[in-house]
Design a protein around this motif. Sequence first.
Motif, PDB file in Angstrom:
ATOM      1  N   ARG A   1       0.844  -1.207   0.000  1.00 28.92           N
ATOM      2  CA  ARG A   1       0.000   0.000   0.000  1.00 28.92           C
ATOM      3  C   ARG A   1       0.877   1.255   0.000  1.00 28.92           C
ATOM      4  N   GLU A   2       1.951   1.236   0.775  1.00 27.39           N
ATOM      5  CA  GLU A   2       2.858   2.395   0.794  1.00 27.39           C
ATOM      6  C   GLU A   2       3.468   2.621  -0.575  1.00 27.39           C
ATOM      7  N   LEU A   3       3.909   1.551  -1.228  1.00 23.89           N
ATOM      8  CA  LEU A   3       4.476   1.688  -2.563  1.00 23.89           C
ATOM      9  C   LEU A   3       3.434   2.182  -3.565  1.00 23.89           C
TER      10      LEU A   3
ATOM     11  N   SER B   1       2.777   5.952  -2.986  1.00 28.69           N
ATOM     12  CA  SER B   1       3.901   6.881  -3.083  1.00 28.69           C
ATOM     13  C   SER B   1       4.027   7.402  -4.502  1.00 28.69           C
ATOM     14  N   ARG B   2       4.741   8.468  -4.642  1.00 27.90           N
ATOM     15  CA  ARG B   2       4.947   9.070  -5.965  1.00 27.90           C
ATOM     16  C   ARG B   2       6.114   8.456  -6.594  1.00 27.90           C
TER      17      ARG B   2
END
Length: 137
Positions: free
Chosen positions: A131-133, A136-137
């Motif tokens: 989810r973080e990946l 992220s931009r």
Amino acid sequence: MEEDGLLETFWAVSRKLREHTRITLEPWHVSPSQSRAVMVLSKHGEMRLSALAEHLRIVPRSATEVIDDLQNRGLVERRPDPSDRRATLVVLTERGAETARAIREARASEGERLFAGLNPTDRAHLSRILRELRDSR
């Protein structure tokens, strides 16, 4: 033998997931892009082709081709947009909605098989990291 790096391992898992998805979709004779369109329409309801293209992150012409194929198979239909008579909305047919439910169930089952070797803690960590990946931009 040296272990694969993080990027190589990630791509290997991604290829494995794509192959599993392709096999999972075989009973419905839909491509991954068609499946994605069906799932977006299932989740968000009727929408203009331009909005669908944005959700799918493809150009509108490609979305038109996907919808043409799905319409020929009786999974979607086009309707006039009541708020703009020049525009057209795309909506799942009942058959399309049934197909979406079946694909969702098959993909969930396949996902369970893919991640079955991970314990609950590792699954939670992987989910959080992915989810973080994704975000992220």
